[in-house]
Design a protein around this motif. Sequence first.
Motif, mmCIF file in Angstrom:
data_model
loop_
_atom_site.group_PDB
_atom_site.id
_atom_site.type_symbol
_atom_site.label_atom_id
_atom_site.label_comp_id
_atom_site.label_asym_id
_atom_site.label_seq_id
_atom_site.Cartn_x
_atom_site.Cartn_y
_atom_site.Cartn_z
ATOM 1 N N VAL A 190 36.630 110.514 35.955
ATOM 2 C CA VAL A 190 35.166 110.638 35.900
ATOM 3 C C VAL A 190 34.640 111.195 37.228
ATOM 4 N N ASP A 191 35.310 110.858 38.322
ATOM 5 C CA ASP A 191 34.939 111.448 39.618
ATOM 6 C C ASP A 191 35.160 112.970 39.564
ATOM 7 N N ALA A 192 36.315 113.371 39.040
ATOM 8 C CA ALA A 192 36.595 114.814 38.930
ATOM 9 C C ALA A 192 35.548 115.485 38.037
ATOM 10 N N SER A 194 32.505 114.534 37.636
ATOM 11 C CA SER A 194 31.264 114.638 38.420
ATOM 12 C C SER A 194 31.296 115.879 39.301
ATOM 13 N N HIS A 195 32.435 116.083 39.976
ATOM 14 C CA HIS A 195 32.509 117.247 40.884
ATOM 15 C C HIS A 195 32.296 118.537 40.106
ATOM 16 N N LEU A 196 32.937 118.633 38.935
ATOM 17 C CA LEU A 196 32.826 119.861 38.145
ATOM 18 C C LEU A 196 31.378 120.074 37.702
ATOM 19 N N GLN A 259 24.031 112.975 42.269
ATOM 20 C CA GLN A 259 25.036 112.288 41.448
ATOM 21 C C GLN A 259 25.986 111.466 42.329
ATOM 22 N N HIS A 260 26.381 112.030 43.473
ATOM 23 C CA HIS A 260 27.246 111.296 44.397
ATOM 24 C C HIS A 260 26.434 110.383 45.334
ATOM 25 N N ALA A 261 25.308 110.903 45.826
ATOM 26 C CA ALA A 261 24.533 110.146 46.824
ATOM 27 C C ALA A 261 24.104 108.780 46.281
ATOM 28 N N SER A 273 34.013 101.101 41.976
ATOM 29 C CA SER A 273 34.855 102.235 42.400
ATOM 30 C C SER A 273 34.009 103.513 42.462
ATOM 31 N N HIS A 274 34.476 104.448 43.276
ATOM 32 C CA HIS A 274 33.728 105.692 43.492
ATOM 33 C C HIS A 274 33.462 106.426 42.166
ATOM 34 N N GLY A 275 34.499 106.534 41.339
ATOM 35 C CA GLY A 275 34.343 107.264 40.070
ATOM 36 C C GLY A 275 33.386 106.572 39.125
ATOM 37 N N ALA A 277 30.987 104.565 39.954
ATOM 38 C CA ALA A 277 29.632 104.674 40.522
ATOM 39 C C ALA A 277 28.991 106.015 40.128
ATOM 40 N N ASN A 278 29.803 107.050 40.019
ATOM 41 C CA ASN A 278 29.273 108.340 39.541
ATOM 42 C C ASN A 278 29.015 108.279 38.036
ATOM 43 N N GLY A 279 29.946 107.656 37.325
ATOM 44 C CA GLY A 279 29.892 107.667 35.858
ATOM 45 C C GLY A 279 28.704 106.921 35.293
HETATM 46 ZN ZN ZN Z 1 33.643 112.162 44.230
#
Ligand code: ZN
Length: 364
Positions: A190-192, A194-196, A259-261, A273-275, A277-279
């Motif tokens: 899900v982190d990946a 987010s980046h895309l 999305q990341h901030a 977890s980081h992912g 938190a984005n998801g």
């Molecule tokens: Zn990330």
Amino acid sequence: MFKYYMPTNIFFGKDCLKNNLVSNIDVNDKPLIVTGKRSAIISGAQSDILEILKSKKIKYEIFNKVTENPKLKTVHEGAKYFLKNNCNMVIGIGGGSPIDSAKAISIIAANKLENREIYNSQKIKNGYPIIAIPTTSGTGTEATQYSVITDTNNDKKAGFGTPLMFPKFSFVDPKYTLSLSKKITRDTAVDALSHLLEGLYSNKRSEIVYPMIFSGVKIIFENLKNTMNNLEDFKLREKLMLASLWGGIVIAQTGSTMQHAIGYPLTTKYGISHGLANGIVMKTVMEKYYPAVKKDLNELFDFLNIKKSDFYDWLISLDLIIGKKLDTEFIENNIENVLNIHNMENNPVKINANDIRNIYNTIN
Ligand code: ZN
Ligand code: NAP
């Protein structure tokens, strides 16, 4: 006009480390291997490295004190250890946490930085060579110039970036991700994702990376659930690893966004977890940005052969929840913090305090 800069030598595929490190390291190198407690060992990456170093009689040191969401004081400790042992390169093995730490150690040691000086770009002039060996498929840090370190003085996660932190070599072998649990597989993918997506949202978006964005999102959309049910399937792991690498290459060009901030305080305060938190904010952020990036997002959904609502249904089916509402005090204390994070410069629409409040209030 397009701009694209990617100085990292990337090797991708099964046994790429074993087959290629040997000719790219020599007896004058003295690496500091930077890892967490377990991942480098259980993934098999550390023993692959040590075999090569020993066969070439290359001296090395190991610093394995990196924890999730690495702390400023840990990377300073790592840099001291690096200098004390006369190392001259870093090898980060692990998820984003050890690789980001290896990057920070390289910069702190090369510039003799103190306290919070990693966040001051004026102080950064040099870096030791960095080798990155990812064991998760999420952050894409093996292809970025960023490192995210938690500032122990104020307990805030903060990224910093310099072209000196693009790894010299990245060895991206999907077999190192076969030992990931179902939850870490989901959260990192899900982190990946987010980046895309942020590559499409960012006001630094560039069509030069659109083929990677479209294909990467398609891979994750079509293969994540299958991978979560077949954790040791190399072919599926290979697909997710490629999508993650593409995500890194994309944000190296476009930066990331709200999305990341908005996720950073969730990680530092609640340990999410980081992912994840984005998801948990992915749908709300997409809705907020949609008017500004409608054309590109619709093209993406056409490419996936789905409607936006199908994408939302799929997100819901991933169970990206934390199981509680956020307390008002946390929300109010963090609005200003989020607005000041530099990723916010890349938002495609103007975001104000009330937007942040509303997004945090949707979380459950
Ligand atoms: Zn990330
Ligand atoms: P991580 O924090 O590096 O690792 C999460 C957990 O997974 C740890 O317990 C780790 O164990 C374990 N693990 C890693 N590889 C494993 C394997 N192959 N098998 C079993 N367990 C394994 O997770 P991450 O999501 O990859 O990285 C997140 C960090 O990267 C965050 O700090 C985030 O802000 C940052 N990030 C950086 C960038 C960038 O461009 N620099 C981009 C996005 C995110 P150990 O503790 O033993 O290592």
